[in-house]
Design a protein around this motif. Structure first.
Motif, PDB file in Angstrom:
ATOM      1  N   PRO A 199       0.217 -20.627  -2.331  1.00 32.24           N
ATOM      2  CA  PRO A 199      -0.388 -20.711  -0.998  1.00 32.24           C
ATOM      3  C   PRO A 199       0.578 -20.254   0.088  1.00 32.24           C
ATOM      4  O   PRO A 199       1.789 -20.421  -0.029  1.00 32.24           O
ATOM      5  CB  PRO A 199      -0.719 -22.206  -0.854  1.00 32.24           C
ATOM      6  N   ASN A 200       0.043 -19.663   1.133  1.00 30.86           N
ATOM      7  CA  ASN A 200       0.792 -19.133   2.277  1.00 30.86           C
ATOM      8  C   ASN A 200       1.564 -17.851   1.943  1.00 30.86           C
ATOM      9  O   ASN A 200       2.342 -17.366   2.767  1.00 30.86           O
ATOM     10  CB  ASN A 200       1.770 -20.165   2.858  1.00 30.86           C
ATOM     11  N   LEU A 201       1.354 -17.326   0.730  1.00 33.12           N
ATOM     12  CA  LEU A 201       2.075 -16.114   0.318  1.00 33.12           C
ATOM     13  C   LEU A 201       1.129 -15.090  -0.312  1.00 33.12           C
ATOM     14  O   LEU A 201       1.549 -14.339  -1.197  1.00 33.12           O
ATOM     15  CB  LEU A 201       3.174 -16.462  -0.691  1.00 33.12           C
ATOM     16  N   VAL A 202      -0.107 -15.041   0.125  1.00 32.00           N
ATOM     17  CA  VAL A 202      -1.082 -14.161  -0.546  1.00 32.00           C
ATOM     18  C   VAL A 202      -0.655 -12.689  -0.518  1.00 32.00           C
ATOM     19  O   VAL A 202      -0.551 -12.045  -1.566  1.00 32.00           O
ATOM     20  CB  VAL A 202      -2.491 -14.351   0.034  1.00 32.00           C
ATOM     21  N   PRO A 203      -0.373 -12.098   0.661  1.00 29.59           N
ATOM     22  CA  PRO A 203       0.064 -10.692   0.648  1.00 29.59           C
ATOM     23  C   PRO A 203       1.393 -10.496  -0.074  1.00 29.59           C
ATOM     24  O   PRO A 203       1.586  -9.502  -0.777  1.00 29.59           O
ATOM     25  CB  PRO A 203       0.187 -10.338   2.136  1.00 29.59           C
ATOM     26  N   TYR A 204       2.315 -11.453   0.084  1.00 29.80           N
ATOM     27  CA  TYR A 204       3.616 -11.352  -0.580  1.00 29.80           C
ATOM     28  C   TYR A 204       3.443 -11.394  -2.094  1.00 29.80           C
ATOM     29  O   TYR A 204       4.033 -10.583  -2.824  1.00 29.80           O
ATOM     30  CB  TYR A 204       4.524 -12.490  -0.112  1.00 29.80           C
ATOM     31  N   CYS A 205       2.641 -12.343  -2.584  1.00 29.12           N
ATOM     32  CA  CYS A 205       2.379 -12.420  -4.029  1.00 29.12           C
ATOM     33  C   CYS A 205       1.770 -11.113  -4.524  1.00 29.12           C
ATOM     34  O   CYS A 205       2.159 -10.597  -5.585  1.00 29.12           O
ATOM     35  CB  CYS A 205       1.431 -13.578  -4.345  1.00 29.12           C
ATOM     36  N   CYS A 206       0.832 -10.576  -3.769  1.00 31.92           N
ATOM     37  CA  CYS A 206       0.207  -9.306  -4.132  1.00 31.92           C
ATOM     38  C   CYS A 206       1.264  -8.212  -4.273  1.00 31.92           C
ATOM     39  O   CYS A 206       1.253  -7.448  -5.238  1.00 31.92           O
ATOM     40  CB  CYS A 206      -0.825  -8.933  -3.072  1.00 31.92           C
ATOM     41  N   SER A 207       2.182  -8.163  -3.323  1.00 32.64           N
ATOM     42  CA  SER A 207       3.214  -7.117  -3.360  1.00 32.64           C
ATOM     43  C   SER A 207       4.130  -7.281  -4.557  1.00 32.64           C
ATOM     44  O   SER A 207       4.542  -6.301  -5.182  1.00 32.64           O
ATOM     45  CB  SER A 207       4.028  -7.129  -2.051  1.00 32.64           C
ATOM     46  N   LYS A 208       4.442  -8.521  -4.907  1.00 31.25           N
ATOM     47  CA  LYS A 208       5.365  -8.754  -6.019  1.00 31.25           C
ATOM     48  C   LYS A 208       4.687  -8.570  -7.378  1.00 31.25           C
ATOM     49  O   LYS A 208       5.325  -8.165  -8.348  1.00 31.25           O
ATOM     50  CB  LYS A 208       5.998 -10.146  -5.895  1.00 31.25           C
ATOM     51  N   TYR A 209       3.395  -8.886  -7.461  1.00 26.77           N
ATOM     52  CA  TYR A 209       2.629  -8.541  -8.663  1.00 26.77           C
ATOM     53  C   TYR A 209       2.602  -7.022  -8.827  1.00 26.77           C
ATOM     54  O   TYR A 209       2.673  -6.504  -9.948  1.00 26.77           O
ATOM     55  CB  TYR A 209       1.202  -9.072  -8.560  1.00 26.77           C
ATOM     56  N   ALA A 210       2.476  -6.300  -7.714  1.00 24.68           N
ATOM     57  CA  ALA A 210       2.440  -4.838  -7.761  1.00 24.68           C
ATOM     58  C   ALA A 210       3.747  -4.270  -8.293  1.00 24.68           C
ATOM     59  O   ALA A 210       3.747  -3.317  -9.090  1.00 24.68           O
ATOM     60  CB  ALA A 210       2.152  -4.273  -6.369  1.00 24.68           C
ATOM     61  N   VAL A 211       4.870  -4.837  -7.877  1.00 20.46           N
ATOM     62  CA  VAL A 211       6.173  -4.382  -8.377  1.00 20.46           C
ATOM     63  C   VAL A 211       6.263  -4.606  -9.882  1.00 20.46           C
ATOM     64  O   VAL A 211       6.739  -3.744 -10.628  1.00 20.46           O
ATOM     65  CB  VAL A 211       7.329  -5.118  -7.650  1.00 20.46           C
ATOM     66  N   ARG A 212       5.771  -5.757 -10.325  1.00 18.38           N
ATOM     67  CA  ARG A 212       5.772  -6.041 -11.766  1.00 18.38           C
ATOM     68  C   ARG A 212       4.952  -5.000 -12.530  1.00 18.38           C
ATOM     69  O   ARG A 212       5.398  -4.464 -13.552  1.00 18.38           O
ATOM     70  CB  ARG A 212       5.205  -7.441 -12.021  1.00 18.38           C
TER      71      ARG A 212
END
Length: 316
Positions: A199-212
């Motif tokens: 929670p509170n990190l939706v765009p950030y999580c998206c970006s880090k999943y993308a890097v993975r």
């Protein structure tokens, strides 16, 4: 209707296919067992880190935090360090500290990694003034922390440009030379937020999943060339005490404290030098994550609620 000869041919073809598939399955089982044995062997016998003396190591976002610690560590091992940061004062300070410690000369370039034009332009400067980069560490990132609907359009775009697109631009700039020389190492910082949603990190999580996803796919693509010697390492740090985690929420602080930047940098450099494909910081988190993912969703949620790790909104 098929003739007796055709029927016999069909049965013969089927038997050949079944035999071949059975043989392939047996080979696969042997390969899997071999992989397990190798994995267990690596736990018992730690691979010796390879030397980075003579390598040209480029670290993005090296003006502070993990990036700065990485620059200092690689310089201490005899590598030529190239520092990229958008903040001229911070980048220059990192170079100054490396010089004061008597390490090989470091080079600083101001670069906005979110801009493809800037990345390609500065990369050309690096080639002319320093040489071909042999170890690329994509470290730069930003982490606004608040509910999804409270993010502005510009903020989301900036998160994706710095945390994701910058990887594409640096790869475009430096991977071709690595492929020409068939030598190099790409290190990209994802996050434990690239393993599970927070929670509170939706765009950030998206970006880090993308890097993975980027690193996994690029590794698989290069792996199809049996003569490829370019290495790939993805890093998934837990919350690091660099200032990005403005309002951490940790139920068991003694068991799961914030990771110190130098500790994270040591783990990253060790993963790169031992050519480890994926590493969480701390390392036990990968196993814990994989085990957790095998459970029903409801059980996973109970565990996450019990652990109680997250980030409060930075807008409050």
């Amino acid at each position: 209707m098929s003739t007796p000869n055709q029927a016999q041919q069909d049965i013969g073809t089927l038997l050949v296919q079944v035999t071949q598939t059975t043989a392939d399955v047996i080979v696969l089982i042997i390969q899997i067992l071999y992989a397990f044995i190798l994995s267990i062997g690596r736990l018992a016998i730690r691979k010796q880190p390879r030397s980075v003396r003579g390598d040209i190591v480029l670290v993005t976002g090296a003006g502070h935090g993990i990036g700065k610690e990485l620059a200092l560590l690689y310089a201490s091992e005899g590598a030529t360090v190239v520092i990229w940061d958008i903040n001229e004062k911070n980048g220059s300070q990192t170079v100054k500290e490396i010089a004061q410690l008597g390490y090989p000369k470091a080079h600083f370039f101001v670069c906005d990694v979110s801009s493809r034009d800037d990345v390609l332009r500065v990369a050309e400067e690096v080639r002319h003034k320093v040489g071909d980069v042999t170890i690329l560490i994509n470290n730069a990132g930003i982490m606004p922390t608040h509910p999804f609907l409270e993010h502005t359009t510009d903020e989301i775009q900036r998160i994706m440009n710095i945390n994701v697109m910058a990887h594409f631009w640096t790869l475009e700039a430096f991977l071709p030379a690595m492929k020409r020389h068939n030598y190099g190492h790409i290190v990209s910082l994802s996050s434990t937020a690239g393993l599970f949603g927070i929670p509170n990190l939706v765009p950030y999580c998206c970006s880090k999943y993308a890097v993975r996803g980027l690193m996994e796919a690029l590794y698989q693509e290069c792996r199809t060339d049996k003569k490829n010697y370019i290495k790939f390492t993805s890093i998934y740090p837990y919350m690091v005490d660099t200032g990005l985690c403005k309002k951490p929420k940790i139920r068991f602080e003694n068991l799961m404290p914030l990771v110190k930047p130098k500790e994270a940098a040591l783990e990253i450099m060790n993963a790169q030098r031992t050519e480890t494909n994926e590493v969480t910081i701390p390392r036990y988190l990968f196993g814990a994550h994989n085990l957790c993912r095998m459970l029903p969703l409801k059980a996973q949620l109970y565990i996450m609620d019990f652990i109680g790790v997250g980030l409060e909104s930075d807008l409050i």
